[in-house]
Design a protein around this motif. Structure first.
Motif, short mmCIF file in Angstrom:
data_model
loop_
_atom_site.label_atom_id
_atom_site.label_comp_id
_atom_site.label_asym_id
_atom_site.label_seq_id
_atom_site.Cartn_x
_atom_site.Cartn_y
_atom_site.Cartn_z
N THR A 90 5.90 0.47 -1.62
CA THR A 90 4.85 -0.34 -2.22
C THR A 90 4.38 -1.48 -1.32
O THR A 90 5.09 -1.92 -0.41
CB THR A 90 5.33 -0.94 -3.55
OG1 THR A 90 6.43 -1.83 -3.29
CG2 THR A 90 5.76 0.15 -4.52
N HIS A 91 3.20 -1.99 -1.64
CA HIS A 91 2.68 -3.18 -0.97
C HIS A 91 3.59 -4.38 -1.27
O HIS A 91 3.77 -5.25 -0.41
CB HIS A 91 1.26 -3.46 -1.45
CG HIS A 91 0.70 -4.75 -0.95
ND1 HIS A 91 0.25 -4.92 0.35
CD2 HIS A 91 0.53 -5.96 -1.57
CE1 HIS A 91 -0.18 -6.16 0.51
NE2 HIS A 91 -0.04 -6.80 -0.64
N THR A 92 4.13 -4.43 -2.48
CA THR A 92 5.03 -5.53 -2.83
C THR A 92 6.20 -5.61 -1.88
O THR A 92 6.57 -6.69 -1.39
CB THR A 92 5.54 -5.36 -4.27
OG1 THR A 92 4.42 -5.42 -5.17
CG2 THR A 92 6.53 -6.45 -4.65
N GLN A 142 6.40 -4.35 1.22
CA GLN A 142 5.97 -4.68 2.58
C GLN A 142 5.53 -6.13 2.69
O GLN A 142 5.86 -6.80 3.67
CB GLN A 142 4.83 -3.75 3.00
CG GLN A 142 4.44 -3.92 4.48
CD GLN A 142 3.38 -2.93 4.89
OE1 GLN A 142 2.39 -2.73 4.18
NE2 GLN A 142 3.56 -2.31 6.05
N HIS A 143 4.79 -6.62 1.71
CA HIS A 143 4.19 -7.95 1.82
C HIS A 143 5.14 -9.07 1.41
O HIS A 143 5.24 -10.09 2.09
CB HIS A 143 2.92 -8.01 0.96
CG HIS A 143 2.15 -9.27 1.12
ND1 HIS A 143 1.37 -9.53 2.23
CD2 HIS A 143 2.04 -10.37 0.32
CE1 HIS A 143 0.82 -10.73 2.11
NE2 HIS A 143 1.20 -11.26 0.95
N ARG A 192 7.71 1.08 6.73
CA ARG A 192 6.76 0.02 6.38
C ARG A 192 6.91 -1.20 7.29
O ARG A 192 6.06 -2.09 7.29
CB ARG A 192 6.95 -0.39 4.92
CG ARG A 192 6.86 0.75 3.94
CD ARG A 192 5.47 1.32 3.82
NE ARG A 192 4.62 0.47 3.01
CZ ARG A 192 3.39 0.77 2.62
NH1 ARG A 192 2.86 1.93 3.00
NH2 ARG A 192 2.69 -0.04 1.88
N GLU A 204 3.93 7.38 8.13
CA GLU A 204 3.47 5.99 8.20
C GLU A 204 3.11 5.61 9.63
O GLU A 204 2.09 4.94 9.87
CB GLU A 204 4.57 5.06 7.68
CG GLU A 204 4.25 3.58 7.74
CD GLU A 204 3.19 3.13 6.77
OE1 GLU A 204 2.74 1.97 6.88
OE2 GLU A 204 2.80 3.92 5.89
#
Length: 240
Positions: free
Chosen positions: A21-23, A25-26, A59, A89
């Motif tokens: 998820t973006h969560t 990675q970020h 990621r 990826e």
């Protein structure tokens, strides 16, 4: 599925999906890498060989390339499915990466062949932690860096993590326990190269909601169970 490590603890389905998820990675990877960059200080090492142990689904690759511009990037994970997703990826990001399905405790790279070992949220998955750390030491060049970012037992042993994820609970350590392990192996670092983030997502009870709402002050260091530990350590140069 056959894993590269005989002691591998298979992740839950929800845990595996969360790592894509973006969560993740970020809010987790990016934050940890930025903190490790701060602990290293300027100038950041550039070029060379960077080994991402426990690379998961890849990621981290873009963030590591942006930070350290490695000449050669290697990703390693015990889960073949994760490595295949890492390959996808890397292709999506246009990143040249060498991928291995391998056990962190048995790394098939030559002695003193790596400039940076990046180990992010990997150790709490490993049963053979001492052997893995010895392998990091072996493959690192003298003067090479270990960038270590880990969750502690105080976090891994909480109800929410036990509910959604799966880990080998008998090997979990405190922040002090991980720092002692690194020093016992021979890695060197001082207080300026260690941080103990107390991020909202690592809080054991309320994810820091009461503090964010101004209803409670955050506990100061020394009066709380540390949930995260980040270290920018170094393998000493060989003596002449």
């Amino acid at each position: 599925m056959t894993y590269a490590s005989p002691t591998y603890v298979e992740e839950t389905r929800i845990g595996f999906r969360f790592l894509a998820t973006h969560t993740w990675q970020h809010h987790v990877l990016r934050v940890a890498i930025n903190d490790l960059k701060r602990l290293i200080g300027d100038p950041l090492p550039q070029g060379g060989v960077l080994l991402d142990v426990g690379c998961g689904q890849g990621r981290s690759f873009r963030l590591l390339r942006e930070a350290f511009a490695p000449r050669r990037l290697i990703g390693l994970d015990a889960d073949p499915h994760s490595v295949e997703l890492s390959r996808i990826e890397a292709q999506r990001e246009g990143i040249d990466v060498e991928l291995h399905v391998a056990d962190c405790a048995r790394i098939e790279l030559p002695d003193a062949s790596v400039d940076i070992v990046f180990c992010h949220q990997t150790f709490h998955h490993l049963v053979e932690q001492e052997q893995a750390l010895a392998e990091f030491w072996r493959v690192l060049k003298p003067g090479g860096r270990l960038l270590f970012a880990e969750s502690t037992k105080a976090y891994i042993d909480t109800w929410v993590i036990r509910w959604f994820f799966r880990h080998p609970m008998h090997v979990q350590k405190s922040a002090d326990g991980y720092l002692a392990m690194l020093r016992t192996q021979g890695f060197v670092f001082d207080d300026a190269h260690v941080s103990l983030p107390y991020l909202w997502w690592s809080r054991s009870k309320d994810f820091g909601l009461l503090e964010r709402w101004g209803l409670r002050a955050p506990p100061p260091p020394g009066q709380r169970e540390e949930t995260l530990v980040n270290v920018a350590a170094r393998k000493p140069m060989e003596r002449a």
